[in-house]
Design an enzyme around this catalytic site. Structure first.
Site, short mmCIF file in Angstrom:
data_model
loop_
_atom_site.label_atom_id
_atom_site.label_comp_id
_atom_site.label_asym_id
_atom_site.label_seq_id
_atom_site.Cartn_x
_atom_site.Cartn_y
_atom_site.Cartn_z
N GLU A 1 0.96 3.92 2.00
CA GLU A 1 1.74 4.36 3.19
C GLU A 1 2.70 3.37 3.76
OE1 GLU A 1 -1.60 3.46 2.45
OE2 GLU A 1 -2.85 4.76 3.82
N CYS B 1 -1.98 -0.48 7.14
CA CYS B 1 -1.30 1.03 7.34
C CYS B 1 -1.30 1.73 8.70
CB CYS B 1 -1.81 1.82 6.19
SG CYS B 1 -1.49 0.87 4.45
N HIS C 1 1.01 -1.22 -0.04
CA HIS C 1 -0.08 -0.08 -0.16
C HIS C 1 0.97 1.32 0.06
CE1 HIS C 1 -3.93 -2.06 1.65
NE2 HIS C 1 -3.38 -2.66 0.75
ZN LIG Z 1 -3.17 0.33 3.67
#
Ligand SMILES: [Zn+2]
Length: 155
Positions: free
Chosen positions: A54, A85, A52
């Site tokens: 982040e 995240c 992801h």
């Molecule tokens: Zn995430």
């Protein structure tokens, strides 16, 4: 640059990511008013469900700053962090989170952020993923070793 500039950069990364075949998410990590790292979602491009924006931005920032602790840094993310995240942000000790889209916006375009937040709020036995405790006594050995180690790098 101010807060809105950093968020506009995260949003630009999210749009660029879609054009490149990635997910529609971007993130920027800032320390003392300077961008330390920026990243977009690369789950499909890297065949990595943990990639992801982040998490990717945290990995880049810790490499660049040569530390596992991002205290003193802030993250700007184009969408509210998912539970993974959010956990990573806590583990990395980032000071503050700014986000633009939220979990409901993400749900509307087919992402599971809101679903996973709801799962976490349930009792383990009520969740869709079955969980089972196994060999907990045997697993204590590593914890005892850690507890007794006077030279460990705590995090
Ligand atoms: Zn995430």
């Amino acid at each position: 640059m101010d807060k809105k500039d950093f968020m506009r950069r995260a949003i630009a990364l999210s749009e660029e990511s879609v054009r490149m075949g990635g997910g529609p998410f971007g993130a920027v990590i800032v320390k003392d008013g300077e961008i330390v790292s920026e990243a977009s979602n690369s789950v499909t491009l890297d065949h990595d469900p943990t990639a992801h924006a982040e998490v990717n931005a945290i990995r880049k920032a810790t490499q660049k700053l040569d530390t596992f602790d991002l205290e003193g840094c802030e993250i700007y993310t184009s969408c509210e962090p998912c539970p993974m995240c959010l956990g990573a942000i806590y583990w990395a000790h980032l000071d503050r989170i700014y986000y633009a889209n939220d979990r409901k916006d993400a749900a509307r375009i087919g992402f599971d952020d809101d679903f996973i937040y709801k799962e976490i709020a349930l009792k383990p036995q009520e969740r869709h993923k079955q969980m089972e405790v196994l060999l907990s006594e045997e697993a204590k050995e590593a914890f005892q070793m850690w507890e007794a180690d006077g030279d460990k790098a705590e995090y």
